[in-house]
Design a protein around this motif. Structure first.
Motif, PDB file in Angstrom:
ATOM      1  N   LEU A 188       0.808  -1.269  -0.024  1.00  0.00           N
ATOM      2  CA  LEU A 188       0.115  -0.037   0.041  1.00  0.00           C
ATOM      3  C   LEU A 188       0.653   1.138  -0.167  1.00  0.00           C
ATOM      4  CD1 LEU A 188      -2.437  -1.167   2.721  1.00  0.00           C
ATOM      5  CD2 LEU A 188      -2.899  -1.133   0.402  1.00  0.00           C
ATOM      6  N   SER A 189       0.326   2.233  -0.469  1.00  0.00           N
ATOM      7  CA  SER A 189       0.985   3.531  -0.491  1.00  0.00           C
ATOM      8  C   SER A 189      -0.168   4.470   0.219  1.00  0.00           C
ATOM      9  CB  SER A 189       1.390   4.208  -1.714  1.00  0.00           C
ATOM     10  OG  SER A 189       0.565   4.673  -2.426  1.00  0.00           O
ATOM     11  N   ASP A 190       0.353   5.753   0.413  1.00  0.00           N
ATOM     12  CA  ASP A 190      -0.815   6.684   1.268  1.00  0.00           C
ATOM     13  C   ASP A 190      -1.354   7.465  -0.259  1.00  0.00           C
ATOM     14  OD1 ASP A 190       0.909   8.855   0.502  1.00  0.00           O
ATOM     15  OD2 ASP A 190       1.342   9.301   2.678  1.00  0.00           O
ATOM     16  N   GLU A 191      -2.107   8.266   0.014  1.00  0.00           N
ATOM     17  CA  GLU A 191      -2.593   8.841  -1.308  1.00  0.00           C
ATOM     18  C   GLU A 191      -1.834  10.038  -1.915  1.00  0.00           C
ATOM     19  OE1 GLU A 191      -4.682   9.291   1.899  1.00  0.00           O
ATOM     20  OE2 GLU A 191      -3.721  11.136   2.581  1.00  0.00           O
ATOM     21  N   ASN A 192      -0.674  10.375  -1.142  1.00  0.00           N
ATOM     22  CA  ASN A 192       0.296  10.938  -1.792  1.00  0.00           C
ATOM     23  C   ASN A 192       1.416  10.320  -2.543  1.00  0.00           C
ATOM     24  OD1 ASN A 192      -0.854  13.549  -1.006  1.00  0.00           O
ATOM     25  ND2 ASN A 192      -0.119  13.076   0.780  1.00  0.00           N
ATOM     26  N   GLY A 193       1.355   8.934  -2.645  1.00  0.00           N
ATOM     27  CA  GLY A 193       2.289   8.065  -3.195  1.00  0.00           C
ATOM     28  C   GLY A 193       3.569   7.833  -2.265  1.00  0.00           C
ATOM     29  N   PHE A 194       3.389   7.780  -1.310  1.00  0.00           N
ATOM     30  CA  PHE A 194       4.433   7.213  -0.290  1.00  0.00           C
ATOM     31  C   PHE A 194       4.195   5.858   0.297  1.00  0.00           C
ATOM     32  CE2 PHE A 194       4.691  12.030   0.270  1.00  0.00           C
ATOM     33  CZ  PHE A 194       6.107  12.196   0.106  1.00  0.00           C
TER      34      PHE A 194
END
Length: 127
Positions: free
Chosen positions: A40-46
């Motif tokens: 998974l990544s967060d919604e910012n792409g991290f």
């Protein structure tokens, strides 16, 4: 396209589970091969990096509640370099910065570099 659309209704019932179980649940719910590496990544792409955690660690230690996460596929090239493939079909359009961060060389960096869930020494003055 082989991605999942933005309306895909994955809602883990309890993030207070082991990372291994959460990843297995995600793959099963999406109908993916159990041997496929997903994360998974967060919604910012991290990147969250659930795959790099000990399998018995709790996902809730890494996942902030009430946040949106992006399902990604982790592929290893012949040179051993990881390639991250976001599984949301419209991510390039809906969140271009997240798409760029995830698909650039090396993929999205860990959460501590994205300002989320930092671990280690507390900031502040010593007494």
């Amino acid at each position: 396209s082989s991605g999942i659309n933005a309306e895909w209704p994955l809602r883990p019932g309890n993030p207070c589970c082991r990372t291994l179980l959460l990843l297995e649940y995600i793959k099963e719910s999406a109908g993916y091969d159990p041997n496929l590496d997903v994360d998974l990544s967060d919604e910012n792409g991290f990147m969250v990096h659930l795959l790099r955690c000990p399998p018995l660690a709790y996902a809730s230690d890494l996942l902030e509640s009430r946040r949106t996460f992006i399902l990604v596929k982790i592929l290893k090239g012949e040179d051993g370099v990881e390639k991250i493939e976001p599984m949301l079909e419209n991510l390039k359009t809906s969140r271009p910065m997240a798409f760029e961060r995830l698909t650039s060389h090396g993929g999205g960096r860990g959460q501590d570099e994205g300002g989320k869930k930092k671990r280690g020494k507390k900031s502040g003055r010593r007494r």
